[in-house]
Design a protein around this motif. Sequence first.
Motif, short mmCIF file in Angstrom:
data_model
loop_
_atom_site.label_atom_id
_atom_site.label_comp_id
_atom_site.label_asym_id
_atom_site.label_seq_id
_atom_site.Cartn_x
_atom_site.Cartn_y
_atom_site.Cartn_z
N GLY A 1 1.51 5.73 -5.33
CA GLY A 1 0.47 4.73 -5.49
C GLY A 1 0.99 3.36 -5.11
N PRO A 2 0.12 2.39 -5.02
CA PRO A 2 0.53 1.05 -4.58
C PRO A 2 1.31 0.29 -5.64
N VAL A 3 2.07 -0.68 -5.17
CA VAL A 3 2.72 -1.66 -6.04
C VAL A 3 2.02 -2.99 -5.78
N ARG A 4 1.60 -3.65 -6.85
CA ARG A 4 0.78 -4.86 -6.68
C ARG A 4 1.32 -6.00 -7.52
N PRO B 1 0.83 -1.20 0.00
CA PRO B 1 0.00 0.00 0.00
C PRO B 1 0.87 1.25 0.00
N ALA B 2 0.44 2.25 -0.77
CA ALA B 2 1.19 3.52 -0.80
C ALA B 2 0.36 4.55 -1.54
N GLY B 3 0.28 5.74 -0.98
CA GLY B 3 -0.36 6.86 -1.65
C GLY B 3 -1.77 6.58 -2.10
N GLY B 4 -2.38 7.55 -2.74
CA GLY B 4 -3.74 7.39 -3.23
C GLY B 4 -3.83 7.48 -4.73
N GLY B 5 -2.67 7.61 -5.40
CA GLY B 5 -2.68 7.75 -6.85
C GLY B 5 -2.60 6.41 -7.55
N PRO B 6 -2.56 6.44 -8.88
CA PRO B 6 -2.44 5.20 -9.64
C PRO B 6 -1.17 4.44 -9.28
N LEU C 1 6.55 5.90 -9.59
CA LEU C 1 5.72 6.25 -8.45
C LEU C 1 6.41 7.12 -7.41
N GLY C 2 7.74 7.21 -7.45
CA GLY C 2 8.47 7.89 -6.39
C GLY C 2 8.27 9.40 -6.38
N GLU D 1 -6.60 2.24 -9.75
CA GLU D 1 -6.07 2.53 -11.07
C GLU D 1 -4.57 2.20 -11.10
N PHE D 2 -4.10 1.83 -12.28
CA PHE D 2 -2.68 1.50 -12.44
C PHE D 2 -2.12 2.18 -13.68
N LEU D 3 -0.91 2.72 -13.52
CA LEU D 3 -0.24 3.37 -14.64
C LEU D 3 0.24 2.36 -15.67
N GLY D 4 0.48 1.14 -15.23
CA GLY D 4 0.97 0.13 -16.14
C GLY D 4 1.06 -1.22 -15.47
N CYS D 5 1.27 -2.23 -16.30
CA CYS D 5 1.43 -3.61 -15.81
C CYS D 5 2.68 -4.20 -16.44
N VAL D 6 3.52 -4.81 -15.60
CA VAL D 6 4.72 -5.51 -16.05
C VAL D 6 4.49 -7.01 -15.86
N VAL D 7 4.44 -7.74 -16.96
CA VAL D 7 4.29 -9.19 -16.90
C VAL D 7 5.69 -9.78 -16.80
N ALA D 8 5.95 -10.51 -15.71
CA ALA D 8 7.32 -10.94 -15.41
C ALA D 8 7.69 -12.26 -16.07
N GLU D 9 7.18 -12.50 -17.27
CA GLU D 9 7.54 -13.70 -18.04
C GLU D 9 8.98 -13.56 -18.55
N PRO D 10 9.60 -14.69 -18.89
CA PRO D 10 11.02 -14.64 -19.31
C PRO D 10 11.21 -14.04 -20.71
N THR D 11 11.78 -12.86 -20.76
CA THR D 11 12.08 -12.19 -22.04
C THR D 11 13.57 -11.94 -22.22
N ASN D 12 14.39 -12.52 -21.35
CA ASN D 12 15.84 -12.24 -21.36
C ASN D 12 16.10 -10.76 -21.12
N MET D 13 15.19 -10.15 -20.34
CA MET D 13 15.23 -8.74 -19.95
C MET D 13 15.10 -7.79 -21.14
N GLN D 14 14.52 -8.28 -22.23
CA GLN D 14 14.14 -7.40 -23.32
C GLN D 14 12.75 -6.84 -23.01
N VAL D 15 12.49 -5.61 -23.38
CA VAL D 15 11.19 -4.98 -23.10
C VAL D 15 10.25 -5.31 -24.26
N VAL D 16 9.29 -6.16 -23.98
CA VAL D 16 8.31 -6.58 -24.99
C VAL D 16 7.08 -5.69 -24.84
N ARG D 17 6.83 -4.86 -25.81
CA ARG D 17 5.72 -3.92 -25.70
C ARG D 17 4.46 -4.40 -26.43
#
Length: 405
Positions: A149-152, A79-84, A402-403, A177-193
């Motif tokens: 905002g929270p991290v979930r 829990p953190a803040g009231g924003g997204p 979020l910081g 509300e959430f600013l974004g979602c990071v799916v932690a599947e294996p991408t070899n740390m490549q950013v799959v958009r």
Amino acid sequence: MSDASEPDLSRAERGVLDLIDETAIVALTTALVEAPSENPGGTEAAAVDVLEKACLSLGLAVETHEVAPARPNLVATLPAGGGPGLMFLGHSDVVPAGPNWTGDPYRVRNHDGLLIGRGTTDMKGGLASVVVAMSALSRAGDFGVELSGPVRLVCTVDEEEHGIGVRDHVSRPADHEFLGCVVAEPTNMQVVRGCRGASYIEIDVTGRAAHSGRPADGRSAINAAAAIVEIIRADQERLAGSADDLLGYGTWNVGTIAGGQGISVVAPNCSLGIDRRLMPDEDPHAIAEQLRKTIRDRQIDTDGITVDVRVTMEMPGFATAADHPLVTTAVGAVTDAGAATSVGGWSAACDGGFVSRDLGIPSIVLGPGNINTEAHQPDESVAVADLVTAAKAYALAGLRMLGRP
């Protein structure tokens, strides 16, 4: 004088990164792998119990929702803040171990910094990295930064089969509300958009049996099915002519065919099992309806032949803009965590499509390990160093999105 190659990190970022505990990541990955959760099998409960206890011990707020008997989704929130906020998404199930392992697939071996076991890459190592990153973010205040905002973490069941876990999650009323979602599947740390989606279309053709010496007395379901396969082949050629720069094009694959009663009998039945990979704007039900229409227009389902076409599984695709803050922040976070990265698309599918489509949350896929060379095979493995890098990147992304001082 500092090394010019060192990232330019703030005091808070350096402080949070110092809290990333390699020992904790290895311990949680090991505990999760050693709680087998094969799918098919519906055995995720033991792994989710391990994850729940770990999250509770770190002071995260945890809820579980039983999607099916002994198959619970888990939602852990800082829990953190009231924003997204910022969401991380993962799954607790793994594919069956299968043969040809050089050791017990559910006893983790650490071989020169490589963790070997079913699920180390896909994706219990990624889950452990997220949890340790959330633990580090919980102490951001020690360095003069508050999260707006929270991290979930959302961990679903049944990702490897039919997606009942993520379907249940997106069907529940949104509580934040959430600013974004990071799916932690294996991408070899490549950013799959962006990811293609997936669907299964099953077709049952019914004809009429007759003696093979007088085939005109019957109606061959196999012949009708062959005509349908030709429709699919021609449509694949059409799709290949309009490739997208990010994700290519939708694809058809007739994966199974079964039918007939015997060699001397006109086939009274035939079934096709079809995989149709989806572009982000494609609807498998609309695709199935168009296939039905073409079958009718070609008069395949006439004169004693009936055809049933149905969608039995769907997983939507998604695409997030290259200049979206989630994408650009992730690229910087991975780089500053010490790894090389790039931005691209995936031909595979994942639960992120549901989050993007049904919840409207911009999504990316980003995680440790290589889905092509390490996941879903004997002696599945992930490098401990990659798990640490992932945890650092997740923590940096959380701070930067979020910081607030």
